[in-house]
Design an enzyme around this catalytic site. Structure first.
Site, short mmCIF file in Angstrom:
data_model
loop_
_atom_site.label_atom_id
_atom_site.label_comp_id
_atom_site.label_asym_id
_atom_site.label_seq_id
_atom_site.Cartn_x
_atom_site.Cartn_y
_atom_site.Cartn_z
N GLU A 177 -7.00 5.07 7.43
CA GLU A 177 -6.74 6.48 7.12
C GLU A 177 -7.95 7.10 6.43
OE1 GLU A 177 -3.00 5.70 5.20
OE2 GLU A 177 -2.15 5.25 7.16
N GLY A 208 2.63 -1.04 4.46
CA GLY A 208 2.61 0.39 4.10
C GLY A 208 4.01 0.90 3.89
N GLY A 209 4.54 1.60 4.91
CA GLY A 209 5.84 2.27 4.82
C GLY A 209 6.95 1.41 4.21
N GLU A 216 -5.79 -4.67 10.79
CA GLU A 216 -4.77 -3.63 10.94
C GLU A 216 -5.07 -2.79 12.19
OE1 GLU A 216 -2.57 -2.54 7.13
OE2 GLU A 216 -4.37 -1.33 7.18
N ASN A 269 0.87 -1.18 0.00
CA ASN A 269 0.00 0.00 0.00
C ASN A 269 0.90 1.23 0.00
OD1 ASN A 269 -1.86 2.00 0.46
ND2 ASN A 269 -2.38 1.35 2.55
N GLY A 323 2.25 2.41 10.91
CA GLY A 323 3.27 3.46 10.81
C GLY A 323 3.95 3.79 12.13
N LYS A 375 0.10 4.24 -0.44
CA LYS A 375 -0.60 5.45 0.06
C LYS A 375 -0.34 6.62 -0.89
CE LYS A 375 -0.31 3.41 4.59
NZ LYS A 375 -0.27 3.58 6.04
N HIS A 426 -9.65 1.43 4.50
CA HIS A 426 -8.39 1.63 5.24
C HIS A 426 -8.64 2.64 6.36
CE1 HIS A 426 -4.33 2.81 6.24
NE2 HIS A 426 -3.94 1.66 5.72
N SER A 486 3.10 -1.92 10.64
CA SER A 486 4.53 -1.98 10.92
C SER A 486 5.18 -3.32 10.55
CB SER A 486 4.80 -1.62 12.39
OG SER A 486 4.43 -0.28 12.64
#
Ligand code: PGA
Length: 253
Positions: A98, A235-236, A168, A9, A174, A11, A96, A214
């Site tokens: 966010e 993600g990150g 999640e 992802n 994150g 983002k 998601h 994470s």
């Protein structure tokens, strides 16, 4: 048995189409020959087309990060399932945290989006999970149950086998602090129990349950091998090609 799923992802990253193409190319080269894992890249809307082109022949699939539930028309700023299919998406992330937290997406909207994605032949990845506050108040199970049941309201039938659920925990996203194996296992068992209550056990078993929050190369193996998750939502770490490749490779150890 279905292959484990690894979903990147991205983002609202990277900032240019060129950078998205570069990242795709590096991931594609790094994962060349990997067959036992299903890898999905979910770039921003503006990069979907170039990423699709770059992925040609690689076996890596394309996903979007969101869609709107209407088919077409006067919905400024939105994107339809048909548009995503047309650009070559197989998957779409829905609900998601966010989007729920920053953009006010409700469980009702998530439900409409899921129905639309399934009807259009896309494979939705439904995200659910509790905030830190809800965790501290011991409401994790309640949140998972509510988000899952309301997200799946009035959804039935064979198309459900295309669905994945991503657990999640919002506090793990994150933060560099992934949830522990016991917490993830508890969530997984609860999700499975709810799915088996809603659908036949054959259908419920086919719905993949992923973990996200994470995930990095050094913890990926544990989530799949010792906790038994069916995949990961990253993600990150997915913006760093070598880290993302490490995560994927950890799953075939
Ligand atoms: P993270 O994000 O891997 O950066 O924690 C996961 C996600 O938001 O899907």
């Amino acid at each position: 048995m279905q292959k484990p799923l690894v979903v990147a992802n991205w983002k609202m990253n990277p900032l240019t189409i060129e950078a998205a193409q570069r990242l795709t190319k590096t991931v594609k080269i790094g994962l060349r020959g990997i067959k036992d894992i299903e890898v999905i890249l979910c770039p921003s809307f503006t990069s979907l087309s170039i990423v699709k082109k770059e992925l040609k022949g690689s076996g890596i699939k394309l996903g979007a990060q969101n869609l709107f539930w209407k088919e077409l028309g006067a919905y400024t700023g939105e994107i339809s399932a048909r548009m995503l299919k047309d650009v070559g998406c197989d998957y779409v992330i829905i609900g998601h945290s966010e989007r729920r937290q920053i953009l006010g997406e409700t469980n009702e909207m998530v439900n409409l989006k899921l129905k639309t994605a399934l009807k259009a032949g896309l494979k939705p990845i439904l995200c659910i999970g509790e905030t830190l506050e809800e965790r501290q108040e011991d409401k994790t199970q309640e949140v998972i149950t509510y988000e899952l049941i309301s997200g799946l309201k009035d959804i039935s039938g064979l198309t459900l086998t295309r669905l994945s659920i991503a657990y999640e925990p919002i506090w793990a996203i994150g933060s560099g602090e992934a949830a522990g194996p016991d917490e993830i296992m508890t969530a997984r068992l609860l999700i499975q129990k709810i799915l088996t209550g809603l659908y036949s056990s054959i259908t419920a078993q086919k719905i993949r349950i992923l973990y996200g929050g994470s995930v990095v190369g050094s913890n990926a193996y544990e989530f799949i091998k010792s906790v038994g998750m069916d995949g990961l939502l990253v993600g990150g770490a997915s913006l760093n090609a070598s880290e993302f490749i490490n995560i994927t490779e950890a799953l075939i150890k």
